[in-house]
Design a protein around this motif. Structure first.
Motif, PDB file in Angstrom:
ATOM      1  N   TYR A  51     -25.020  15.756  -8.111  1.00 49.57           N
ATOM      2  CA  TYR A  51     -24.217  14.539  -7.920  1.00 49.57           C
ATOM      3  C   TYR A  51     -25.095  13.346  -7.542  1.00 49.57           C
ATOM      4  CZ  TYR A  51     -21.020  11.430  -5.302  1.00 49.57           C
ATOM      5  OH  TYR A  51     -20.331  10.351  -4.790  1.00 49.57           O
ATOM      6  N   TYR A  52     -25.945  13.530  -6.560  1.00 48.17           N
ATOM      7  CA  TYR A  52     -26.785  12.412  -6.125  1.00 48.17           C
ATOM      8  C   TYR A  52     -27.844  12.070  -7.169  1.00 48.17           C
ATOM      9  CZ  TYR A  52     -24.652  12.164  -1.526  1.00 48.17           C
ATOM     10  OH  TYR A  52     -23.755  11.971  -0.494  1.00 48.17           O
ATOM     11  N   ARG A  55     -26.859   9.597  -9.711  1.00 41.47           N
ATOM     12  CA  ARG A  55     -26.704   8.227  -9.229  1.00 41.47           C
ATOM     13  C   ARG A  55     -28.019   7.651  -8.714  1.00 41.47           C
ATOM     14  NH1 ARG A  55     -22.575  11.228  -9.596  1.00 41.47           N
ATOM     15  NH2 ARG A  55     -20.514  10.335  -9.963  1.00 41.47           N
ATOM     16  N   ILE A  61     -29.690   4.739  -1.852  1.00 45.44           N
ATOM     17  CA  ILE A  61     -28.561   5.642  -1.642  1.00 45.44           C
ATOM     18  C   ILE A  61     -28.453   5.932  -0.153  1.00 45.44           C
ATOM     19  CG2 ILE A  61     -27.650   7.969  -1.993  1.00 45.44           C
ATOM     20  CD1 ILE A  61     -28.929   7.993  -4.732  1.00 45.44           C
ATOM     21  N   ALA A  63     -26.648   8.533   1.846  1.00 43.21           N
ATOM     22  CA  ALA A  63     -25.927   9.776   1.616  1.00 43.21           C
ATOM     23  C   ALA A  63     -24.795   9.926   2.623  1.00 43.21           C
ATOM     24  CB  ALA A  63     -26.878  10.964   1.695  1.00 43.21           C
ATOM     25  N   GLU A  64     -23.818  10.692   2.222  1.00 39.78           N
ATOM     26  CA  GLU A  64     -22.581  10.855   2.979  1.00 39.78           C
ATOM     27  C   GLU A  64     -22.799  11.363   4.399  1.00 39.78           C
ATOM     28  OE1 GLU A  64     -20.560  14.714   1.362  1.00 39.78           O
ATOM     29  OE2 GLU A  64     -22.047  13.964  -0.073  1.00 39.78           O
ATOM     30  N   TRP A  90     -30.470  19.650   2.271  1.00 38.14           N
ATOM     31  CA  TRP A  90     -30.657  18.215   2.056  1.00 38.14           C
ATOM     32  C   TRP A  90     -31.998  17.939   1.381  1.00 38.14           C
ATOM     33  CZ3 TRP A  90     -27.095  14.935   1.526  1.00 38.14           C
ATOM     34  CH2 TRP A  90     -25.947  14.913   2.317  1.00 38.14           C
ATOM     35  N   VAL A  93     -31.506  18.043  -2.190  1.00 43.93           N
ATOM     36  CA  VAL A  93     -30.834  16.827  -2.669  1.00 43.93           C
ATOM     37  C   VAL A  93     -31.834  15.694  -2.837  1.00 43.93           C
ATOM     38  CG1 VAL A  93     -29.123  15.052  -2.078  1.00 43.93           C
ATOM     39  CG2 VAL A  93     -28.605  17.472  -1.654  1.00 43.93           C
ATOM     40  N   VAL A  97     -33.038  13.706  -6.352  1.00 45.56           N
ATOM     41  CA  VAL A  97     -32.943  12.261  -6.575  1.00 45.56           C
ATOM     42  C   VAL A  97     -34.307  11.692  -6.946  1.00 45.56           C
ATOM     43  CG1 VAL A  97     -32.475  10.033  -5.468  1.00 45.56           C
ATOM     44  CG2 VAL A  97     -30.910  11.950  -5.137  1.00 45.56           C
ATOM     45  N   MET A 105     -33.735   7.253   0.084  1.00 38.07           N
ATOM     46  CA  MET A 105     -32.405   7.655   0.535  1.00 38.07           C
ATOM     47  C   MET A 105     -32.363   7.598   2.055  1.00 38.07           C
ATOM     48  SD  MET A 105     -31.414  11.006  -1.752  1.00 38.07           S
ATOM     49  CE  MET A 105     -29.723  11.052  -1.132  1.00 38.07           C
TER      50      MET A 105
END
Length: 370
Positions: A51-52, A55, A61, A63-64, A90, A93, A97, A105
């Protein structure tokens, strides 16, 4: 009029920018968006990495929200950043990216406070005061009424501040360039700011000076742990999300921002930023550093241009970077679409949160697939 005269000026959204020592390819920031796609243990998996990575063209970014400790968990399948497995998740992730050409990020750190449930976290929620959350909550067993939180002791306050600092170190270990301390939208730090949820009479409550102290000390501890150039703060002045009522917004935020000037976090991120409201102008005058603005958008603006025009107005009013959320949610290639003036995908709101899997998450098409 010549053809040259008819060509619109390039949007400032696509200009390179700096954030501390970081070079950003544009002023477009992907806002933190809770999506409930982590494992039950709060570990980000391959789906989140995909997902990341989709994008990765965002200038930055964020992140959530990730919880700094178990008691801070809000809903099921929210990621954490307090265990070795979560750090490793993480890291996958961040690596994904970077592998997709993405730049820096940041990771948002969020403690839910009273917005939590024992069925989800295994703990009684902690909050500034015993003021129950007046709404139902998603739990592993379905919607449940909130339980009264336990008022934080002085030791709870100190240990929670320390947990934020440890979470920040964990985020850097995972490869993040920095963290965003979440003091917005009715979660724990915002609960300390708001008069209806903070009824304390000690040094962590009462007047404005006491109510801003917890946020200030969390930011200070995080900055001391990883360096102020790696730390941002998110605020939502005047917001009633999650049933908070500040009561003295116009006094609260100038005092908070003034208290942060000696800490020098790299940015302040304003949610629900409105260029037509005096409060935004007051924040810009008060805060000397980088200001990220996350604009208020109508449904029509989300569909037509994803917030591009509103973001450009906020840049004109003094914002340095523009954070957009729903456009990035539904468009993996959101930056490219905005740059080209291309149509945007429609969001499937029923698949935004409290669901799992790829549907409504990684299956939104790019322009090349339309």
């Amino acid at each position: 009029m010549t053809n040259t005269d008819q060509i619109p000026a390039p949007s400032r959204l696509f200009e390179p920018a700096r954030l501390g020592g970081l070079e950003l390819p544009s002023r477009l920031v992907m806002a933190p968006l809770t999506r409930n796609r982590a494992g039950a243990d709060g570990v980000p998996g391959e789906l989140m990495a995909a997902y990341y990575a989709q994008r990765a063209s965002a200038g930055l970014i964020i992140a959530e929200a990730a919880t700094p400790n178990p008691v801070g968990q809000t809903y099921p399948h929210i990621p954490g950043i307090h265990s070795a497995a979560q750090i490793a998740g993480w890291r996958r992730v961040v690596d994904a990216v970077h592998g997709a050409g993405g730049r820096p990020m940041f990771l948002q750190l969020q403690h839910g406070g009273r917005v939590g449930h024992p069925d989800t976290s295994g703990h009684t929620p902690l909050a500034p005061s015993v003021v129950p959350f007046p709404e139902t909550l998603h739990t592993p067993s379905g919607l449940r009424n909130a339980v009264p939180p336990r008022a934080m002791t002085a030791e709870d306050v100190r240990s929670t501040i320390a947990d934020f600092a440890t979470a920040a170190r964990n985020a850097v270990e995972a490869g993040f360039a920095g963290v965003e301390v979440h003091s917005a939208n009715g979660h724990l730090l915002h609960q300390f700011l708001a008069r209806n949820t903070n009824r304390r009479t000690d040094e962590w409550g009462g007047g404005v000076k006491g109510r801003i102290r917890f946020t200030t000390e969390v930011v200070r501890a995080v900055a001391e742990a990883i360096g102020p150039e790696r730390v941002g703060l998110r605020i939502s002045p005047g917001s009633g999300v999650n049933a908070v009522e500040e009561g003295d917004t116009a006094d609260l935020y100038p005092a908070l921002l003034a208290a942060l000037t000696d800490i020098e976090p790299v940015y302040v991120h304003v949610v629900h930023a409105d260029p037509d409201q005096p409060l935004f102008a007051a924040i810009r005058r008060t805060w000397p550093g980088i200001l990220i603005a996350n604009p208020v958008l109508s449904r029509e603006e989300v569909v037509t241009d994803g917030g591009k025009q509103r973001g450009e107005r906020l840049l004109d009013e003094g914002a340095d970077l523009i954070a957009l959320g729903r456009g990035f949610l539904a468009n993996p290639d959101f930056v490219e679409r905005l740059r080209a003036g291309a149509p945007l995908n429609e969001i499937r709101p029923e698949l935004m949160m409290h669901v799992h899997g790829a549907e409504g998450y990684t299956d939104y098409p790019t322009l090349a697939r339309v």
